[in-house]
Structure formats: structure tokens, C-alpha cells
Scaffold this motif. Structure first.
Motif, short mmCIF file in Angstrom:
data_model
loop_
_atom_site.label_atom_id
_atom_site.label_comp_id
_atom_site.label_asym_id
_atom_site.label_seq_id
_atom_site.Cartn_x
_atom_site.Cartn_y
_atom_site.Cartn_z
N MET A 49 2.22 15.72 -2.23
CA MET A 49 2.85 15.07 -1.34
C MET A 49 3.78 16.01 -0.65
SD MET A 49 4.26 11.23 -0.83
CE MET A 49 2.65 10.43 -1.53
N LEU B 129 6.36 7.98 4.92
CA LEU B 129 6.09 6.79 4.32
C LEU B 129 7.25 5.85 3.49
CD1 LEU B 129 3.24 8.00 1.91
CD2 LEU B 129 2.84 6.60 3.80
N GLU C 104 0.74 -1.06 -0.01
CA GLU C 104 -0.02 -0.08 -0.07
C GLU C 104 0.87 1.42 -0.16
OE1 GLU C 104 -3.02 0.14 3.15
OE2 GLU C 104 -3.48 -2.09 2.84
N ILE C 105 2.04 1.09 0.70
CA ILE C 105 2.77 2.40 0.76
C ILE C 105 3.36 2.50 -0.41
CG2 ILE C 105 5.06 3.36 2.03
CD1 ILE C 105 3.95 2.13 4.63
N LYS D 242 1.10 4.22 -2.86
CA LYS D 242 1.12 5.77 -2.47
C LYS D 242 2.31 6.55 -2.91
CE LYS D 242 -1.61 5.17 1.62
NZ LYS D 242 -1.55 5.22 3.04
N GLU E 213 5.76 14.03 4.68
CA GLU E 213 4.92 12.98 4.26
C GLU E 213 5.42 11.72 3.56
OE1 GLU E 213 0.48 11.63 2.28
OE2 GLU E 213 1.07 13.70 2.25
N TYR E 214 6.27 12.33 2.43
CA TYR E 214 7.11 11.28 1.49
C TYR E 214 8.21 10.45 2.51
CZ TYR E 214 10.01 9.41 -1.65
OH TYR E 214 10.71 8.35 -2.62
N LYS F 71 2.40 6.68 -6.92
CA LYS F 71 1.48 7.43 -7.07
C LYS F 71 1.79 9.09 -6.90
CE LYS F 71 -3.57 8.38 -7.32
NZ LYS F 71 -4.84 7.79 -7.39
N GLY F 72 2.53 9.23 -5.85
CA GLY F 72 2.62 10.45 -5.65
C GLY F 72 3.97 11.16 -6.48
N TYR G 226 8.18 2.24 4.94
CA TYR G 226 8.43 1.34 3.81
C TYR G 226 9.69 0.40 4.08
CZ TYR G 226 9.27 -0.77 -0.51
OH TYR G 226 9.49 -2.05 -1.66
#
Length: 56
Positions: free
Chosen positions: A30, A38, A15-16, A19, A34-35, A22-23, A42
């Protein structure tokens, strides 16, 4: 904190991954904080998965 199973670790890591991709790919807003959060999660999950696999 509940101990995660190997499957849960892998699912959350995936999931991460999605994300993060996609970011970067879609130009979704993002923040760098936040990056970084995540990305750190990860890599932590990846290390845990490796440790779980080595135990077997």
C-alpha cells in the motif's frame, strides 16, 4: 454528492478500517499516498458520525 446516512458512514468507515489494518498487518503493498488518503477519509467519516450523533 449524495448525503450519506449514519449507517452508510459507519459501514464505509469500517471498510476503510479493515483495509488499513490489513495493509499494516499482512504487509500488503500500500503506497504511503494510498494509506494517507484512506486515513484522511477514515477521520473525516469519524467526524461526520460524531456530528450526526450530536444532532440527536
Amino acid at each position: 454528492m449524495k448525503k450519506l446516512t449514519k449507517k452508510e458512514l459507519i459501514d464505509e468507515r469500517h471498510e476503510i478500517y479493515l483495509k488499513l489494518i490489513k495493509g499494516m498487518g499482512d504487509g500488503i503493498d500500500m503506497s504511503t499516498a494510498e494509506y494517507a488518503k484512506l486515513n484522511d477519509r477514515y477521520h473525516w467519516l469519524n467526524d461526520r458520525i460524531i456530528k450526526v450523533q450530536k444532532k440527536k
